[in-house]
Scaffold this motif. Structure first.
Motif, short mmCIF file in Angstrom:
data_model
loop_
_atom_site.label_atom_id
_atom_site.label_comp_id
_atom_site.label_asym_id
_atom_site.label_seq_id
_atom_site.Cartn_x
_atom_site.Cartn_y
_atom_site.Cartn_z
N ASN A 34 0.96 -1.18 -0.04
CA ASN A 34 -0.05 0.05 0.18
C ASN A 34 0.96 1.35 -0.21
O ASN A 34 0.49 2.28 0.63
CB ASN A 34 -1.04 -0.09 1.26
N GLY A 35 1.82 1.09 -0.54
CA GLY A 35 3.07 2.14 -0.88
C GLY A 35 3.67 2.50 0.14
O GLY A 35 4.70 3.55 0.08
N TYR A 36 4.01 1.64 1.36
CA TYR A 36 4.88 1.92 2.34
C TYR A 36 5.38 0.59 2.93
O TYR A 36 4.59 -0.69 3.04
CB TYR A 36 4.06 2.59 3.68
N SER A 37 6.74 0.53 3.13
CA SER A 37 7.20 -0.68 3.50
C SER A 37 6.87 -0.90 4.83
O SER A 37 6.68 -2.19 5.44
CB SER A 37 8.81 -0.63 3.62
N GLU A 38 6.44 0.01 5.60
CA GLU A 38 6.06 -0.25 7.10
C GLU A 38 4.58 -0.80 7.33
O GLU A 38 4.49 -1.33 8.53
CB GLU A 38 6.09 1.29 7.79
N PHE A 39 4.06 -0.86 6.25
CA PHE A 39 2.74 -1.36 6.21
C PHE A 39 2.79 -3.02 6.08
O PHE A 39 1.68 -3.72 6.43
CB PHE A 39 1.79 -0.90 5.18
N GLN A 74 -8.84 6.84 -9.55
CA GLN A 74 -8.89 6.71 -8.00
C GLN A 74 -7.65 5.88 -7.44
O GLN A 74 -7.17 6.39 -6.51
CB GLN A 74 -10.23 6.60 -7.61
N LEU A 75 -7.66 4.89 -8.19
CA LEU A 75 -6.62 3.97 -7.63
C LEU A 75 -5.30 4.30 -7.81
O LEU A 75 -4.40 4.08 -7.11
CB LEU A 75 -6.90 2.23 -8.15
N THR A 76 -4.91 4.90 -8.92
CA THR A 76 -3.74 5.38 -9.34
C THR A 76 -3.05 6.37 -8.41
O THR A 76 -2.10 6.27 -7.98
CB THR A 76 -3.59 6.02 -10.78
N ASP A 77 -4.15 7.24 -7.83
CA ASP A 77 -3.91 8.43 -6.81
C ASP A 77 -3.93 7.87 -5.60
O ASP A 77 -3.12 8.42 -4.59
CB ASP A 77 -4.82 9.34 -6.98
N GLY A 78 -4.15 6.80 -5.14
CA GLY A 78 -3.67 6.02 -3.79
C GLY A 78 -4.97 5.75 -3.23
O GLY A 78 -4.94 5.13 -1.86
N VAL A 79 -6.20 5.68 -3.75
CA VAL A 79 -7.39 5.17 -2.80
C VAL A 79 -7.42 3.73 -2.99
O VAL A 79 -6.95 3.16 -4.06
CB VAL A 79 -8.83 5.69 -3.85
N ALA A 289 -4.25 10.53 6.04
CA ALA A 289 -4.26 8.91 6.18
C ALA A 289 -2.57 8.73 6.60
O ALA A 289 -2.41 7.86 7.58
CB ALA A 289 -4.48 8.28 5.04
N ALA A 290 -1.84 9.34 6.12
CA ALA A 290 -0.28 9.27 6.21
C ALA A 290 -0.26 9.75 7.87
O ALA A 290 0.58 8.70 8.66
CB ALA A 290 0.62 9.80 5.55
N ALA A 291 -0.70 10.69 8.08
CA ALA A 291 -0.55 10.91 9.71
C ALA A 291 -1.25 9.97 10.73
O ALA A 291 -0.41 9.66 11.60
CB ALA A 291 -1.07 12.35 9.97
N ALA A 292 -2.28 9.53 10.26
CA ALA A 292 -2.96 8.41 11.23
C ALA A 292 -2.36 7.54 11.18
O ALA A 292 -2.28 6.58 12.10
CB ALA A 292 -4.44 8.13 10.55
N THR A 296 5.70 9.09 7.15
CA THR A 296 5.85 10.28 6.45
C THR A 296 4.95 10.47 5.09
O THR A 296 4.79 9.37 4.37
CB THR A 296 7.45 10.52 5.94
N TYR A 297 4.26 11.49 4.83
CA TYR A 297 3.41 11.58 3.88
C TYR A 297 4.34 11.79 2.41
O TYR A 297 5.18 12.75 2.30
CB TYR A 297 2.54 12.92 4.14
N ASN A 298 4.10 11.22 1.61
CA ASN A 298 4.79 10.98 0.31
C ASN A 298 3.92 11.67 -0.64
O ASN A 298 3.21 10.91 -1.38
CB ASN A 298 5.31 9.51 -0.08
#
Length: 355
Positions: A34-39, A74-79, A289-292, A296-298
């Protein structure tokens, strides 16, 4: 039978596309989720995702549209969560907002040919077994998560990394008629997720009060309905004129403010944030969403808000309202009789690490 051969074929094409995308990511699977290694090591129930309310309701000059861009964008943008309503329209499953005479987003068949994520809304109360032939004929059941239990607390959901590693990239919830004894991959929404209120018309009305649930809200995943409506001829319709403020990181009635309220009330942020006109705020919904999520917000370029008589802008309230009113007046009178608030989610389906 409502599910026609053509819909099955469309679903089969969807699976092939999903498997191709999965194969393209095999080398990095479970390293970026989902865009983050942390997830990758975090439970699905411990991640906040942006979702689009009535994701298929796209267009201009129609009071019932909730999004400016189609679900591919929507999916491309991160939804990562898509929600819609499916109606039986003279034997064809159509994705319509409240009424197919008011806003018809096209057939489910067309929807399936455009995206990797399948979303089924059970607004006509079909049994779970009615969906099974489509899943099975398209081999979707093999990539659908089957927990073996009807409900789980947020902390018990598998990690994104394990879901990806196992190839189970689809999780489907139905708001009614789910039955895991007959269809193990269609899960009951309200046994697993609770929701806040919807159809709100005031920015001061967003809170974290339980509106719908059929489980233990202290441990369930939860979804906040964060979209603002306006009343046109007594009916709630999407309000794009305030979307910049509604989707904002901070301020009265902002998405960030409601998330903060939930963190204070529940001791944790929501799992899902359902919004209208997601691109308004220039990525602010993804920043929230990143803050929650504590990452770090990319920031990246996303779709540009469409300024039109339908979608409006923060400075075009009167023009937008006027056109919404005219659109409602243009709807046949028999359709008006059928317009009423409806259940927001009848089914949700999630995917991650798609792009």
């Amino acid at each position: 039978m409502l599910f026609t051969k053509s819909i099955v074929q469309a679903a089969a094409a969807l699976v092939l596309l999903s498997l191709n995308i999965e194969a393209a990511h095999v080398s990095s699977r479970a390293t970026v989720c989902n865009g983050y290694s942390e997830f990758c090591g975090r439970s699905l129930g411990n991640i906040t995702m942006v979702g689009t309310h009535d994701s298929y309701a796209v267009g201009v000059n129609n009071l019932a549209t909730n999004q400016d861009y189609d679900i591919t964008q929507q999916l491309t943008d991160g939804v990562r969560m898509l929600q819609s309503q499916a109606h039986n329209n003279s034997g064809t499953i159509e994705l319509c907002h409240t009424s197919c005479g008011l806003q018809d987003g096209g057939s489910l068949q067309d929807y399936l040919t455009k995206v990797v994520v399948l979303l089924i809304v059970n607004i006509d109360d079909m049994p779970a077994t009615a969906f099974a032939p489509v899943f099975e004929a398209a081999n979707v059941s093999g990539i659908s998560y089957q927990p073996g239990v009807s409900s789980m607390p947020a902390s018990s959901w598998p990690t994104l990394g394990s879901l990806i590693d196992n190839g189970t990239r689809l999780i489907t919830f139905l708001d009614n008629h789910a039955d895991i004894t007959t269809v193990p991959y269609l899960l009951d929404e309200f046994s697993n997720i609770w929701e806040t209120s919807f159809d709100l018309t005031s920015q001061t009305a967003f809170d974290c009060t339980v509106n719908r649930s059929n489980g233990d809200t202290s441990t369930q995943m939860f979804l906040i309905n964060h979209f603002l409506d306006q009343l046109i001829l007594g009916q709630p319709v999407p309000d794009p004129s305030q979307a910049n403020e509604t989707n904002a990181v901070s301020g009265t009635g902002s998405l960030g403010a409601q998330v903060a309220t939930c963190q204070s009330t529940m001791g944790r942020p929501p799992t899902f944030m359902l919004v209208d006109f997601y691109e308004y705020g220039n990525g602010s919904v993804f920043e929230v969403a990143a803050a929650a999520n504590g990452v770090t917000y990319n920031a990246k370029a996303i779709a540009t808000p469409i300024t039109s008589s339908s979608s409006g802008s923060s400075s075009g309230s009167s023009s937008s309202s006027s056109n919404h009113a005219q659109a409602l007046l243009d709807v046949p009178s028999m359709t008006l009789l059928r317009v009423a608030p409806v259940m927001i989610i009848s089914g949700i389906l999630f995917a991650w690490n798609l792009f």
